[in-house]
Design an enzyme around this catalytic site. Structure first.
Site, PDB file in Angstrom:
ATOM      1  N   ARG A   6      -1.476  -4.652   3.815  1.00 19.33           N
ATOM      2  CA  ARG A   6      -1.499  -3.683   4.942  1.00 19.33           C
ATOM      3  C   ARG A   6      -0.199  -3.832   5.254  1.00 19.33           C
ATOM      4  O   ARG A   6       0.713  -2.688   5.624  1.00 19.33           O
ATOM      5  CB  ARG A   6      -2.568  -3.928   6.055  1.00 19.33           C
ATOM      6  CG  ARG A   6      -2.139  -2.961   7.138  1.00 19.33           C
ATOM      7  CD  ARG A   6      -3.464  -3.219   8.263  1.00 19.33           C
ATOM      8  NE  ARG A   6      -3.008  -2.662   9.281  1.00 19.33           N
ATOM      9  CZ  ARG A   6      -2.819  -3.372  10.547  1.00 19.33           C
ATOM     10  NH1 ARG A   6      -2.958  -4.762  10.687  1.00 19.33           N
ATOM     11  NH2 ARG A   6      -2.466  -2.723  11.697  1.00 19.33           N
TER      12      ARG A   6
ATOM     13  N   ARG B 271       0.810  -1.258  -0.078  1.00 15.90           N
ATOM     14  CA  ARG B 271       0.024   0.049   0.028  1.00 15.90           C
ATOM     15  C   ARG B 271       0.854   1.224  -0.001  1.00 15.90           C
ATOM     16  O   ARG B 271       0.591   2.230  -0.581  1.00 15.90           O
ATOM     17  CB  ARG B 271      -1.052  -0.075   1.109  1.00 15.90           C
ATOM     18  CG  ARG B 271      -0.344  -0.017   2.509  1.00 15.90           C
ATOM     19  CD  ARG B 271      -1.525   0.329   3.502  1.00 15.90           C
ATOM     20  NE  ARG B 271      -0.679  -0.092   5.139  1.00 15.90           N
ATOM     21  CZ  ARG B 271      -1.018   0.404   5.979  1.00 15.90           C
ATOM     22  NH1 ARG B 271      -2.204   1.254   6.216  1.00 15.90           N
ATOM     23  NH2 ARG B 271      -0.731   0.025   7.229  1.00 15.90           N
TER      24      ARG B 271
ATOM     25  N   HIS C 259      -5.355  -3.652   2.050  1.00 15.63           N
ATOM     26  CA  HIS C 259      -6.019  -4.343   3.426  1.00 15.63           C
ATOM     27  C   HIS C 259      -6.707  -5.611   2.914  1.00 15.63           C
ATOM     28  O   HIS C 259      -7.631  -5.861   3.253  1.00 15.63           O
ATOM     29  CB  HIS C 259      -6.859  -3.334   4.285  1.00 15.63           C
ATOM     30  CG  HIS C 259      -6.143  -2.263   4.913  1.00 15.63           C
ATOM     31  ND1 HIS C 259      -5.589  -1.334   4.228  1.00 15.63           N
ATOM     32  CD2 HIS C 259      -5.955  -1.942   6.234  1.00 15.63           C
ATOM     33  CE1 HIS C 259      -4.992  -0.278   5.074  1.00 15.63           C
ATOM     34  NE2 HIS C 259      -5.105  -0.750   6.320  1.00 15.63           N
TER      35      HIS C 259
ATOM     36  N   PHE D 105     -14.620  -3.505   0.622  1.00 14.40           N
ATOM     37  CA  PHE D 105     -15.588  -2.389   0.419  1.00 14.40           C
ATOM     38  C   PHE D 105     -15.453  -1.964  -1.091  1.00 14.40           C
ATOM     39  O   PHE D 105     -16.414  -1.606  -1.727  1.00 14.40           O
ATOM     40  CB  PHE D 105     -15.267  -1.195   1.168  1.00 14.40           C
ATOM     41  CG  PHE D 105     -15.332  -1.460   2.673  1.00 14.40           C
ATOM     42  CD1 PHE D 105     -16.228  -2.392   3.280  1.00 14.40           C
ATOM     43  CD2 PHE D 105     -14.274  -0.884   3.415  1.00 14.40           C
ATOM     44  CE1 PHE D 105     -15.984  -2.695   4.633  1.00 14.40           C
ATOM     45  CE2 PHE D 105     -14.071  -1.136   4.996  1.00 14.40           C
ATOM     46  CZ  PHE D 105     -15.039  -1.997   5.403  1.00 14.40           C
TER      47      PHE D 105
ATOM     48  N   ASP E 228      -8.507  -6.111  12.765  1.00 14.61           N
ATOM     49  CA  ASP E 228     -10.042  -5.904  12.601  1.00 14.61           C
ATOM     50  C   ASP E 228     -10.752  -7.091  12.603  1.00 14.61           C
ATOM     51  O   ASP E 228     -12.178  -6.968  12.632  1.00 14.61           O
ATOM     52  CB  ASP E 228     -10.236  -4.777  11.260  1.00 14.61           C
ATOM     53  CG  ASP E 228      -9.777  -3.230  11.817  1.00 14.61           C
ATOM     54  OD1 ASP E 228      -9.693  -2.972  12.725  1.00 14.61           O
ATOM     55  OD2 ASP E 228      -9.324  -2.731  10.747  1.00 14.61           O
TER      56      ASP E 228
ATOM     57  N   GLU F  47     -19.260   4.049  -0.767  1.00 17.78           N
ATOM     58  CA  GLU F  47     -18.396   3.241  -1.700  1.00 17.78           C
ATOM     59  C   GLU F  47     -19.169   3.096  -2.998  1.00 17.78           C
ATOM     60  O   GLU F  47     -18.390   3.351  -4.210  1.00 17.78           O
ATOM     61  CB  GLU F  47     -17.960   2.099  -1.244  1.00 17.78           C
ATOM     62  CG  GLU F  47     -16.726   1.793   0.056  1.00 17.78           C
ATOM     63  CD  GLU F  47     -17.462   2.140   1.403  1.00 17.78           C
ATOM     64  OE1 GLU F  47     -18.770   2.289   1.518  1.00 17.78           O
ATOM     65  OE2 GLU F  47     -16.686   2.524   2.542  1.00 17.78           O
TER      66      GLU F  47
ATOM     67  N   SER G 238      -5.071   5.240   5.301  1.00 16.42           N
ATOM     68  CA  SER G 238      -4.806   3.952   5.351  1.00 16.42           C
ATOM     69  C   SER G 238      -4.384   3.344   4.004  1.00 16.42           C
ATOM     70  O   SER G 238      -3.630   2.379   3.864  1.00 16.42           O
ATOM     71  CB  SER G 238      -5.878   3.174   5.964  1.00 16.42           C
ATOM     72  OG  SER G 238      -6.301   3.605   7.290  1.00 16.42           O
TER      73      SER G 238
END
Lengths: 313, 281
Positions: free
Chosen positions: A169, A12, A111, A85, A119, A60, A39
């Site tokens: 991530r 990322r 992610h 998402f 998470d 989104e 992020s």
């Protein structure tokens, strides 16, 4: 292969850097995010090119639709959010507003998979590649390291069509130096060997290399193929591996149903039947934990690749 | 002072009548399709394509053109009939609607038919695409304006409100959205199924300029569009009160004609009725 294998960078982060480079090169590059710019690392682009960055908020579906409209007017939008998402949440919008009219939208997600980590299952997309692979016109790319990510993002910007680019991530080893050549749709052999083949993608590539090193210690020579493009899949390199080795192990951070392993199985069944073992998430949800703990618990390890490889002998 | 001259009104009336006749003819020929919501939007598309928008069927890729997105894609007959009336395709081709190998898919396909600016049909997605087009025009400093038609049932989709929020946030004053407020959806009255009233206050709350009109009054449609051009810093929503099936007596206000094709006898009656409303003799 890079000599700097000790160096680790999250894909990322490389994405964020690539976007800034692209922003300087091409004024038609625009970036959208859905309240995750820090992020997904699109914040760097936002800072450099505020007029070409749109944070649409936590919405989104509208982000994908806006990207479609921007692309319909000649822009090259990179729509960014977490993998979950940018895929499952917006599948209909991606299908009908982007892929059906074949618009030049890049859905760049971070992610990915289990390595999202703490998470937990609600945020860990392991089904996204299967879903995106099933949509006509969509190209699916999963870079293995920072170098490949940068090259993939540049290639995506310079190649027309809808694309889903999946990044991670945590920091992962830098496998390739700048001389590495990335081409959409081409797998790359990164370790030689004729006993068996390990075909890996994304975060699993460096783990596949570790598995090949373990096998080598036992006198088993495994070739490792980095399959950054899941769709269109490089059938030639798969068939070649099937011809020249005793079997294939696939390694991915996706559900074994519908992802890389499934894509390889499709090629093998139709073109050159061979033994196949799949390492991936075995049709289950993840849980909270550190990325390394999760990779261990769910069998996304060099040890598991080695064990599956030995079944082929 | 009126926006339209008598001559303009007469011409627009003729176009609208022709478009309505083609709608019922093509749905009858396909024995499939959505006449009710097509007829309710016919006057809006007529004013857009024959009075308001800068579009040219001979320059479909002109980057400075205005854009139209039919978000309620099931009303494709009104879009195809309007594009044919405007010269994008031969009227003869309308007979291929919904048939194999046709460019006239059940719902509009951008890839197949020049003049269709976005593929639509899965409801709720058109306004977001229009947002993107309006933003692109602003980035490129073009005068292009973007127009959308949504259904009143369609705005039950949550994505519409994500898009409405964004258009207000980005102050897209080159964007105009119509709500074709015909009060009917497949399962019955919009107010009974899932009440969307008050539509005007909802859009106003998302920082839109809102105008409510009779969506079959050509003068009111043209005036609202003229007003929208004067609005700065806000997108405009035109809440157009319409009649589903408008122009064909037996279809009007009857939700049974949402997705039903007329038979031969019904078609003949519809064409006769529409003759008196500007359509070809």
């Amino acid at each position: 292969m890079s000599n700097e294998t000790a160096k680790k960078i999250a894909t990322r982060d490389a994405y964020g850097q690539a976007l800034v480079e692209l922003g300087h090169e091409n004024k038609d590059i625009v970036v959208l995010d859905a309240d995750l710019a820090k992020s997904t690392k699109t914040a760097d682009f936002a800072k450099a090119f505020p007029e070409r960055f749109f944070d649409v908020g936590i919405a989104e579906a509208n982000m994908i639709g806006m990207a479609a409209g921007l692309a319909a007017s000649g822009k090259i939008p990179f729509a960014s959010t977490f993998a979950l998402f940018g895929s499952l949440r917006v599948a209909d919008m991606v299908r009908n507003s982007v892929c059906y009219p074949n618009l030049n939208v890049k859905i760049a997600v971070t992610h990915q998979g289990l390595t999202l980590g703490e998470d937990g299952a609600s945020h860990q997309a392991v089904e996204d590649v299967a879903l995106m692979r099933a949509i006509p016109n969509m190209t699916v790319i999963m870079p293995a390291d920072a170098t490949e990510t940068k090259k993939a993002i540049h290639a995506a910007a310079n190649t027309y069509g809808p694309m889903y680019i999946r990044m991670g991530r945590p920091s992962v080893p830098v496998l390739f130096d700048d001389s590495y050549e990335f081409e959409i749709g081409k797998g790359v052999q990164i370790c030689e060997g004729n006993d068996m083949a390990i075909i890996a993608t994304g975060v699993m590539v460096h783990i596949a290399v570790a598995a090949a090193e373990q096998l080598a210690k036992e006198g088993i020579q495994a070739r490792v193929i980095n399959m950054a493009t899941i769709k269109p899949i490089d059938a030639d390199i798969i068939v070649k591996a099937a011809r020249e080795t005793k079997g294939i192990v696939t390694a991915e951070e996706c559900n074994i149903y519908g992802g890389l392993g499934a894509a390889v199985a499709e090629v093998l069944c139709e073109q050159h039947p061979a033994k196949l073992r799949r390492v991936g998430v075995e049709d289950t949800f993840g849980e909270s934990g550190t990325p390394d703990e999760l990779l261990q618990k769910y069998g996304l390890t060099a040890e598991n690749i080695v064990a599956k490889a030995k079944e082929l002998l | 002072m009126s926006i339209l001259t008598q001559e303009q009104t007469a011409q627009l009336t003729q176009h609208a009548g022709n478009i309505r006749q083609e709608i019922v003819k093509m749905v009858a020929a396909a024995n499939s399709g959505h006449p009710g919501g097509s007829l309710s939007a016919a006057d809006i598309l007529t004013v857009l394509y024959f009075h308001e928008m800068s579009v040219d069927p001979n320059q479909v890729d002109n980057p400075d053109r205005d854009r139209f997105v039919l978000s309620k894609g099931h009303a494709s007959p009104v879009l195809y009939a309007t594009l044919a009336e405007k010269g994008y395709l031969p009227k003869e081709e309308l007979k291929t609607f919904r048939k194999l190998n046709s460019r006239l898919q059940g719902h509009p396909s951008k890839k197949l038919l020049p003049g269709v600016e976005q593929s639509t049909g899965s409801l709720g997605q058109g306004l977001s695409s229009a947002n993107g087009m309006a933003l692109a025009a602003r980035l490129d400093k073009r005068d292009s304006r973007v127009y959308v038609v949504m259904g009143d049932g369609e705005i039950q989709e949550g994505m519409v409100w994500e898009a409405a929020m964004a258009a207000g946030h980005y102050k897209l004053d080159n964007l105009v959205a119509f709500v074709d407020y015909n009060h009917l959806q497949i399962d019955g009255n919009v107010e009974d199924i899932m009440n969307v009233h008050p539509v005007d206050e909802k859009f106003r709350a998302f920082n839109w300029h809102v105008i409510t009109i009779d969506g079959h009054d050509l003068e009111q449609i043209a005036a609202a569009l003229a007003e929208a051009r004067t609005v700065k810093g806000k997108p405009t929503c035109i809440v157009a009160n319409t009649v589903k099936g408008k122009g064909v007596s037996y279809m009007e206000n009857n939700c049974g004609w949402h997705g039903t094709a007329p038979n031969e006898e019904q078609l003949a009656q519809a064409l006769t009725e529409l003759c008196g409303q500007g359509g070809n003799k």
